[in-house]
Design an enzyme around this catalytic site. Sequence first.
Site, PDB file in Angstrom:
ATOM      1  N   TYR A 102       0.765  -1.171  -0.182  1.00 24.66           N
ATOM      2  CA  TYR A 102       0.115   0.103   0.063  1.00 24.66           C
ATOM      3  C   TYR A 102       0.884   1.442  -0.083  1.00 24.66           C
ATOM      4  O   TYR A 102       0.263   2.326  -0.331  1.00 24.66           O
ATOM      5  CB  TYR A 102      -0.944   0.157   1.215  1.00 24.66           C
ATOM      6  CG  TYR A 102      -1.885  -1.146   1.385  1.00 24.66           C
ATOM      7  CD1 TYR A 102      -2.254  -2.090   0.402  1.00 24.66           C
ATOM      8  CD2 TYR A 102      -2.627  -1.123   2.518  1.00 24.66           C
ATOM      9  CE1 TYR A 102      -3.117  -3.057   0.598  1.00 24.66           C
ATOM     10  CE2 TYR A 102      -3.594  -2.464   2.839  1.00 24.66           C
ATOM     11  CZ  TYR A 102      -3.707  -3.161   1.652  1.00 24.66           C
ATOM     12  OH  TYR A 102      -4.534  -4.192   1.943  1.00 24.66           O
ATOM     13  N   LYS A 107       1.437  -6.675   6.009  1.00 22.65           N
ATOM     14  CA  LYS A 107       1.337  -7.786   5.151  1.00 22.65           C
ATOM     15  C   LYS A 107       2.690  -8.040   4.372  1.00 22.65           C
ATOM     16  O   LYS A 107       3.296  -7.177   3.755  1.00 22.65           O
ATOM     17  CB  LYS A 107       0.215  -7.774   4.238  1.00 22.65           C
ATOM     18  CG  LYS A 107      -1.258  -7.525   4.749  1.00 22.65           C
ATOM     19  CD  LYS A 107      -2.328  -7.723   3.806  1.00 22.65           C
ATOM     20  CE  LYS A 107      -3.451  -7.137   4.376  1.00 22.65           C
ATOM     21  NZ  LYS A 107      -3.537  -5.636   4.521  1.00 22.65           N
TER      22      LYS A 107
END
Length: 310
Positions: A55, A84
Amino acid sequence: MDHKSQCVKLNDGHFMPFLGFGTSSSPEVPRSTVEEAIKLAIDNGFRHIDSAHVYANEEEVGKAIRSKIADGIVKREDIFYTSKLWMTSLQPELVQPALETSLKKLQLAYVDLYIIHFPIALKPGEDLIPRDEHGKVILDTVDLCATWEALEKCKDAGLTKSIGVSNFNRKQLEMILNKPGLKYKPVCNQVECHPYLNQSKLLDFCKSKNIVVVAYSALGSQRDKKWVNQNSPVLLEDPVLSALAKKYRRTPALIALRYQMQRDVVVLAKSFNEKRIKENMQVFDFQLTSEDMKVLDGLNKNVRYITLSL
């Protein structure tokens, strides 16, 4: 407000808030917008923040969390933060360095949950999606059980409290669960899940193994052209959701979020709009009848919004 009652107990003893704040955004959204939205979310009661290396916003996420700790609004232990592991770092020796990179950006000592983002390995390197000269994605081969062992070591080292997976199917989960010498089970499997893709079979399997399902794209999706099939139906315009929203005097989004909670699914709500951020917290204020839950079950069409075209 009792935050424990709004949490699910994970199979390793830690608690995860049922309502999470998703932070993925399209590139045109300024990073400062993401930072301000997280501050608003924390001010309005969100305690579970979900991000990822891919992201490209972990610096802003960390800043927002640290500013709310500095303001005395929350303590670090009040926040449940998920990061993640991206597909280019699935080789076992790259796992801990990837988590350390995230922690450095966040300027936090640990994350609450670290998960394998996709069960697919791409060629290691700086490029998030490495391609050859013909534009073809360069895959890599990796033993996901070895990747999992590297995650277990991160947990033992105190860099993450819990470890889990994302976008795994039953077969891939079974591969980890049946691994000889398994030290820790995945606490969760984060997958696309909403009334049009209710994942009931996968949910039943995960429940039988005491693995929590975390729903992303729970409101459909923000229809980013890069990831989302533009021909897919708009979930929040569904007439059944609209009718139930009228009945309960809530928004269609709240009906979709509440649906997941009543199935014991942890749900990520993403919005950078102050009014909707506040509104989404109302998910704890009402309950759907079992009849209405069945009606919502009936909306399943196996429609996927997020398509990873490699």
